[in-house]
Write a protein that holds these residues in place. Structure first.
Motif, PDB file in Angstrom:
ATOM      1  N   GLY A 107      11.571 -12.028   4.029  1.00 39.51           N
ATOM      2  CA  GLY A 107      10.555 -12.685   4.099  1.00 39.51           C
ATOM      3  C   GLY A 107      10.222 -13.839   3.025  1.00 39.51           C
ATOM      4  N   ASN A 108       9.253 -14.641   2.816  1.00 33.18           N
ATOM      5  CA  ASN A 108       8.645 -15.326   2.380  1.00 33.18           C
ATOM      6  C   ASN A 108       7.654 -15.852   2.391  1.00 33.18           C
ATOM      7  OD1 ASN A 108       7.839 -18.240   3.899  1.00 33.18           O
ATOM      8  ND2 ASN A 108      10.481 -17.340   4.186  1.00 33.18           N
ATOM      9  N   SER A 109       6.571 -16.192   1.566  1.00 35.09           N
ATOM     10  CA  SER A 109       5.208 -16.360   0.939  1.00 35.09           C
ATOM     11  C   SER A 109       5.132 -17.235   2.396  1.00 35.09           C
ATOM     12  CB  SER A 109       4.898 -17.124  -0.117  1.00 35.09           C
ATOM     13  OG  SER A 109       5.431 -18.820  -0.414  1.00 35.09           O
ATOM     14  N   VAL A 110       5.267 -18.496   2.990  1.00 34.80           N
ATOM     15  CA  VAL A 110       5.248 -18.348   4.190  1.00 34.80           C
ATOM     16  C   VAL A 110       5.047 -18.292   5.454  1.00 34.80           C
ATOM     17  CG1 VAL A 110       5.019 -21.563   5.628  1.00 34.80           C
ATOM     18  CG2 VAL A 110       4.684 -20.912   2.878  1.00 34.80           C
ATOM     19  N   ASP A 111       6.725 -18.168   5.904  1.00 31.94           N
ATOM     20  CA  ASP A 111       6.795 -17.529   7.563  1.00 31.94           C
ATOM     21  C   ASP A 111       5.749 -16.085   7.094  1.00 31.94           C
ATOM     22  OD1 ASP A 111       8.506 -19.783   7.854  1.00 31.94           O
ATOM     23  OD2 ASP A 111      10.211 -18.680   6.383  1.00 31.94           O
ATOM     24  N   ASN A 112       6.091 -15.586   7.025  1.00 29.91           N
ATOM     25  CA  ASN A 112       5.614 -13.830   6.233  1.00 29.91           C
ATOM     26  C   ASN A 112       4.057 -13.733   7.843  1.00 29.91           C
ATOM     27  OD1 ASN A 112       7.170 -11.342   5.393  1.00 29.91           O
ATOM     28  ND2 ASN A 112       5.559 -10.874   6.157  1.00 29.91           N
ATOM     29  N   TRP A 113       3.277 -15.245   6.724  1.00 34.14           N
ATOM     30  CA  TRP A 113       2.101 -15.354   6.964  1.00 34.14           C
ATOM     31  C   TRP A 113       1.372 -15.860   7.684  1.00 34.14           C
ATOM     32  CZ3 TRP A 113       0.974 -10.065   6.225  1.00 34.14           C
ATOM     33  CH2 TRP A 113       2.074  -9.795   4.855  1.00 34.14           C
ATOM     34  N   LEU A 114       1.992 -17.148   8.618  1.00 31.97           N
ATOM     35  CA  LEU A 114       1.802 -18.282   9.404  1.00 31.97           C
ATOM     36  C   LEU A 114       0.360 -17.706  10.031  1.00 31.97           C
ATOM     37  CD1 LEU A 114       4.930 -19.202  10.861  1.00 31.97           C
ATOM     38  CD2 LEU A 114       3.226 -20.726   9.153  1.00 31.97           C
ATOM     39  N   ASP A 116      -7.636  -7.803  -3.258  1.00 34.69           N
ATOM     40  CA  ASP A 116      -7.841  -6.478  -2.514  1.00 34.69           C
ATOM     41  C   ASP A 116      -6.094  -7.124  -2.147  1.00 34.69           C
ATOM     42  OD1 ASP A 116      -9.498  -5.148  -1.974  1.00 34.69           O
ATOM     43  OD2 ASP A 116     -10.505  -6.952  -0.847  1.00 34.69           O
ATOM     44  N   ILE A 117      -4.961  -6.312  -1.702  1.00 29.56           N
ATOM     45  CA  ILE A 117      -3.304  -6.678  -1.376  1.00 29.56           C
ATOM     46  C   ILE A 117      -3.360  -6.374   0.192  1.00 29.56           C
ATOM     47  CG2 ILE A 117      -1.050  -6.209  -1.875  1.00 29.56           C
ATOM     48  CD1 ILE A 117      -1.197  -5.826  -5.319  1.00 29.56           C
ATOM     49  N   VAL A 118      -2.713  -7.427   1.069  1.00 27.69           N
ATOM     50  CA  VAL A 118      -2.133  -7.275   2.073  1.00 27.69           C
ATOM     51  C   VAL A 118      -0.440  -6.888   2.090  1.00 27.69           C
ATOM     52  CG1 VAL A 118      -1.832  -7.367   4.430  1.00 27.69           C
ATOM     53  CG2 VAL A 118      -4.160  -7.508   3.017  1.00 27.69           C
ATOM     54  N   GLY A 119       0.808  -5.831   2.498  1.00 23.00           N
ATOM     55  CA  GLY A 119       1.649  -6.251   2.479  1.00 23.00           C
ATOM     56  C   GLY A 119       2.259  -5.911   3.586  1.00 23.00           C
ATOM     57  N   HIS A 120       3.756  -6.518   3.676  1.00 23.73           N
ATOM     58  CA  HIS A 120       4.765  -6.306   4.948  1.00 23.73           C
ATOM     59  C   HIS A 120       5.287  -5.427   4.414  1.00 23.73           C
ATOM     60  CE1 HIS A 120       7.335  -7.554   7.585  1.00 23.73           C
ATOM     61  NE2 HIS A 120       6.662  -5.941   8.861  1.00 23.73           N
ATOM     62  N   SER A 121       6.194  -4.386   5.002  1.00 27.24           N
ATOM     63  CA  SER A 121       7.244  -3.887   4.744  1.00 27.24           C
ATOM     64  C   SER A 121       7.467  -3.388   2.917  1.00 27.24           C
ATOM     65  CB  SER A 121       8.372  -4.665   5.139  1.00 27.24           C
ATOM     66  OG  SER A 121       9.296  -3.572   5.809  1.00 27.24           O
ATOM     67  N   VAL A 141      -3.539  -2.419   1.944  1.00 27.76           N
ATOM     68  CA  VAL A 141      -2.903  -2.244   3.139  1.00 27.76           C
ATOM     69  C   VAL A 141      -1.931  -2.621   3.224  1.00 27.76           C
ATOM     70  CG1 VAL A 141      -3.991  -2.642   4.951  1.00 27.76           C
ATOM     71  CG2 VAL A 141      -5.148  -3.749   3.186  1.00 27.76           C
ATOM     72  N   GLY A 142      -0.863  -1.324   4.433  1.00 24.23           N
ATOM     73  CA  GLY A 142       0.283  -1.806   3.797  1.00 24.23           C
ATOM     74  C   GLY A 142       0.303  -1.837   5.473  1.00 24.23           C
ATOM     75  N   LEU A 143       0.948  -3.097   5.978  1.00 26.37           N
ATOM     76  CA  LEU A 143       1.567  -3.108   7.542  1.00 26.37           C
ATOM     77  C   LEU A 143       2.787  -2.039   7.783  1.00 26.37           C
ATOM     78  CD1 LEU A 143       0.093  -6.389   7.969  1.00 26.37           C
ATOM     79  CD2 LEU A 143      -0.434  -4.824   8.813  1.00 26.37           C
ATOM     80  N   ALA A 144       3.537  -1.227   8.305  1.00 26.03           N
ATOM     81  CA  ALA A 144       4.816  -1.412   8.467  1.00 26.03           C
ATOM     82  C   ALA A 144       5.471  -0.874   6.964  1.00 26.03           C
ATOM     83  CB  ALA A 144       5.565  -2.101   9.593  1.00 26.03           C
ATOM     84  N   PRO A 145       5.180  -0.005   5.759  1.00 21.99           N
ATOM     85  CA  PRO A 145       5.297  -0.599   4.384  1.00 21.99           C
ATOM     86  C   PRO A 145       6.330   0.928   4.595  1.00 21.99           C
ATOM     87  CG  PRO A 145       3.197   1.169   4.807  1.00 21.99           C
ATOM     88  CD  PRO A 145       3.762   0.033   5.996  1.00 21.99           C
ATOM     89  N   ASP A 146       7.837   0.496   3.801  1.00 21.41           N
ATOM     90  CA  ASP A 146       8.504   1.620   3.598  1.00 21.41           C
ATOM     91  C   ASP A 146       8.096   2.668   2.153  1.00 21.41           C
ATOM     92  OD1 ASP A 146       9.040  -0.360   2.194  1.00 21.41           O
ATOM     93  OD2 ASP A 146      11.090  -0.362   2.419  1.00 21.41           O
ATOM     94  N   ASN A 147       6.872   3.302   2.562  1.00 20.54           N
ATOM     95  CA  ASN A 147       6.554   4.103   1.520  1.00 20.54           C
ATOM     96  C   ASN A 147       7.197   5.713   0.744  1.00 20.54           C
ATOM     97  OD1 ASN A 147       3.808   1.982   0.178  1.00 20.54           O
ATOM     98  ND2 ASN A 147       3.084   3.917   2.533  1.00 20.54           N
ATOM     99  N   HIS A 148       8.396   6.156   1.420  1.00 28.35           N
ATOM    100  CA  HIS A 148       9.155   6.604   1.278  1.00 28.35           C
ATOM    101  C   HIS A 148      10.436   6.378   1.698  1.00 28.35           C
ATOM    102  CE1 HIS A 148       5.481   8.913   0.978  1.00 28.35           C
ATOM    103  NE2 HIS A 148       5.600   9.690   0.442  1.00 28.35           N
TER     104      HIS A 148
END
Length: 294
Positions: free
Chosen positions: A69-76, A133-138, A161-168
């Motif tokens: 991803g990137n800082s723009v497309d992920n968050w449109l 606050d941090i919100v992250g994807h994957s 806040v994790g959206l579909a985070p691959d924590n393990h």
């Protein structure tokens, strides 16, 4: 029987293709989209370095994209959703590989966490806030945990806040279980895309990250998962264990939500509503199927 080198090549291609499912826009248009969207982010309040947090929302929000991803497309969609609600919102690019533009999150994840550390310091200095606050994807929902645990981030972050985070880690629906049968496959992935190798179940990075517990004191954790996830698999591996953890399955909030790994961050307003609840729990409202209209 095919020689192992002839088998290794398609297997590696399959693994990389599966990882590329997390790509938020078509590669043929991504560079143009990123360039055009970057020009408009500041005017909409996203990545506006003059933004000062309000008393209602005193902490700026840092958005952390996923692999490729990137800082723009992920968050449109999510960035405007949050700025319209009065948040100061910032996003960064991290994990760049030399000679690879637009598609980020491929470098070693510990180095990416250091880039996040620098970016958070810049956001705090610009906004005057005490914490973010941090919100992250994957990967972007998992990588900040390294920053929190090993780079002093817990003192500067209120919530993750994790959206579909691959924590393990991920087994990519079982594909990674085939790697031991193909000599050189793991080394090839590690050398070419270390950020992908770090996310495979059982990697040295994940072993270090999760040793001694999933969380650190003082940070509020939320995981928002979908049972239709085809990248961070199995989806239950995304969940965290700890005294201040809220694990959410979208389908428990709305059975009609069919979002998978990409859509949860790209356009799912039910997930966005739950993100807003996590950022402002004092004013949280129940998330239902109707939240798509809120």
């Amino acid at each position: 029987m095919l020689p192992w080198k002839r088998v290794l090549r398609p297997l590696t291609a399959v693994l990389l293709t599966a990882a590329c499912i997390a790509l938020p826009t078509a590669s043929a248009h991504a560079a143009t989209t990123a360039s055009a969207a970057s020009a408009s982010t500041t005017s909409s309040g996203w990545n506006d370095w003059s933004c000062k947090p309000s008393t209602t929302h005193p902490r700026p929000v840092v958005l952390v994209h996923g692999t490729l991803g990137n800082s723009v497309d992920n968050w449109l969609a999510l960035a405007p959703y949050l700025t319209s609600r009065g948040y100061c919102v910032f996003s960064l690019d991290y994990g760049q590989l030399s000679g690879v533009p637009v598609f980020y999150g491929l470098g070693p994840i510990d180095k990416s966490a250091a880039q996040l550390q620098t970016f958070v310091d810049q956001v705090l200095a610009a906004t005057g806030a005490a914490k973010v606050d941090i919100v992250g994807h994957s990967q972007g929902g998992m990588m900040p945990r390294y920053y929190l645990k090993f780079l002093g981030g817990a003192a500067k972050v209120n919530a993750l806040v994790g959206l579909a985070p691959d924590n393990h880690g991920t087994d990519l629906d079982g594909l990674t279980n085939l790697l031991p049968y193909f000599p050189g496959a793991s080394d090839l992935i590690s050398a070419a895309t270390p950020g992908l190798a770090d996310q495979i179940v059982g990697s040295a990075f994940l072993t270090k990250l999760n040793a001694g517990g999933d969380t650190v004191p003082g940070v509020h954790y939320t995981v928002i998962a979908t049972k239709y996830d085809e990248v961070a698999t199995p989806y239950t591996s995304q969940y965290l264990t700890g005294s201040d953890v809220h694990n959410v399955l979208l389908q428990n909030l709305c059975a009609l939500d069919f979002s998978e790994h990409v859509a949860i961050a790209l356009l799912d307003r039910i997930a966005f509503h739950e993100v807003a609840n996590a950022l402002d729990p004092a004013h949280a409202k129940a998330t239902t199927c109707a939240s798509v209209f809120s």
